[in-house]
Design a protein around this motif. Sequence first.
Motif, mmCIF file in Angstrom:
data_model
loop_
_atom_site.group_PDB
_atom_site.id
_atom_site.type_symbol
_atom_site.label_atom_id
_atom_site.label_comp_id
_atom_site.label_asym_id
_atom_site.label_seq_id
_atom_site.Cartn_x
_atom_site.Cartn_y
_atom_site.Cartn_z
ATOM 1 N N THR A 1 0.824 -1.195 0.000
ATOM 2 C CA THR A 1 0.000 0.000 0.000
ATOM 3 C C THR A 1 0.864 1.253 0.000
ATOM 4 O O THR A 1 2.047 1.210 0.332
ATOM 5 N N LYS A 2 0.239 2.375 -0.375
ATOM 6 C CA LYS A 2 0.946 3.654 -0.363
ATOM 7 C C LYS A 2 1.433 3.990 1.037
ATOM 8 O O LYS A 2 2.550 4.472 1.208
ATOM 9 N N SER A 3 0.588 3.722 2.041
ATOM 10 C CA SER A 3 0.974 4.080 3.411
ATOM 11 C C SER A 3 2.166 3.266 3.887
ATOM 12 O O SER A 3 3.016 3.783 4.611
ATOM 13 N N SER A 4 2.250 2.001 3.472
ATOM 14 C CA SER A 4 3.399 1.199 3.902
ATOM 15 C C SER A 4 4.682 1.671 3.223
ATOM 16 O O SER A 4 5.762 1.620 3.817
ATOM 17 N N ILE A 5 4.577 2.162 1.986
ATOM 18 C CA ILE A 5 5.759 2.701 1.301
ATOM 19 C C ILE A 5 6.231 3.978 1.991
ATOM 20 O O ILE A 5 7.417 4.162 2.243
ATOM 21 N N TRP A 6 5.298 4.867 2.314
ATOM 22 C CA TRP A 6 5.681 6.121 2.965
ATOM 23 C C TRP A 6 6.224 5.874 4.362
ATOM 24 O O TRP A 6 7.192 6.517 4.773
ATOM 25 N N LYS A 7 5.618 4.964 5.087
ATOM 26 C CA LYS A 7 6.112 4.628 6.429
ATOM 27 C C LYS A 7 7.540 4.068 6.333
ATOM 28 O O LYS A 7 8.420 4.471 7.085
ATOM 29 N N ALA A 8 7.750 3.172 5.402
ATOM 30 C CA ALA A 8 9.080 2.587 5.223
ATOM 31 C C ALA A 8 10.086 3.638 4.765
ATOM 32 O O ALA A 8 11.250 3.612 5.183
ATOM 33 N N ALA A 9 9.649 4.574 3.925
ATOM 34 C CA ALA A 9 10.545 5.637 3.455
ATOM 35 C C ALA A 9 10.931 6.584 4.588
ATOM 36 O O ALA A 9 11.989 7.210 4.532
ATOM 37 N N LEU A 10 10.088 6.696 5.593
ATOM 38 C CA LEU A 10 10.427 7.526 6.753
ATOM 39 C C LEU A 10 11.337 6.802 7.740
ATOM 40 O O LEU A 10 12.133 7.438 8.428
ATOM 41 N N ILE A 11 11.241 5.498 7.814
ATOM 42 C CA ILE A 11 12.025 4.731 8.781
ATOM 43 C C ILE A 11 13.384 4.294 8.218
ATOM 44 O O ILE A 11 14.397 4.335 8.910
ATOM 45 N N ALA A 12 13.427 3.891 6.968
ATOM 46 C CA ALA A 12 14.638 3.319 6.363
ATOM 47 C C ALA A 12 15.867 4.216 6.429
ATOM 48 O O ALA A 12 16.969 3.718 6.691
ATOM 49 N N PRO A 13 15.767 5.533 6.217
ATOM 50 C CA PRO A 13 16.978 6.362 6.271
ATOM 51 C C PRO A 13 17.683 6.369 7.629
ATOM 52 O O PRO A 13 18.853 6.723 7.704
ATOM 53 N N LEU A 14 16.997 5.946 8.670
ATOM 54 C CA LEU A 14 17.659 5.832 9.977
ATOM 55 C C LEU A 14 18.768 4.782 9.950
ATOM 56 O O LEU A 14 19.666 4.800 10.793
ATOM 57 N N GLY A 15 18.708 3.890 8.973
ATOM 58 C CA GLY A 15 19.736 2.854 8.853
ATOM 59 C C GLY A 15 21.112 3.393 8.532
ATOM 60 O O GLY A 15 22.127 2.771 8.872
ATOM 61 N N VAL A 16 21.190 4.558 7.899
ATOM 62 C CA VAL A 16 22.491 5.125 7.540
ATOM 63 C C VAL A 16 23.282 5.509 8.787
ATOM 64 O O VAL A 16 24.377 4.979 9.002
#
Length: 135
Positions: A4-19
């Motif tokens: 879903t769109k919401s899961s993509i946006w949620k993941a896009a907000l969380i994933a950059p913390l990995g850097v």
Amino acid sequence: MTVTKSSIWKAALIAPLGVPLSITFAVAWEALSNFGVYGLRDLPVAMLFVFLFGLPISYGAMLLFGLPYLLWLRSRGWLTWAFVCIGAAVLGSAIWVGYWQLSLRPPSLARTIPVGAMIGLVVGIIFSLTAKLPK
């Protein structure tokens, strides 16, 4: 399973913390390997600087490069772990190399490309897990 769109946006907000997390982990590992537990005494300050400078770069890269790539994958029906992680590794390498090439004494490409690929791979894995992408 559809993403879903919401899961993509949620993941896009969380994933950059990995850097900054992966950079902090690498700094801690190197300090621990070279100096033992005593080497970790400066880790909180190093972590502060890594997050302070790394997060804006990480979120900027996600906004400028990662999201367009992810949305393109979704439009083609290719939004899977493999494509996300491969693209994240390539983008991570390019961004990491580009960042270091702007410094006064950039390290060699042979040293920077693998580090960028690993950091990008971490972001891709976090994104894929958070978005619950199919394999």
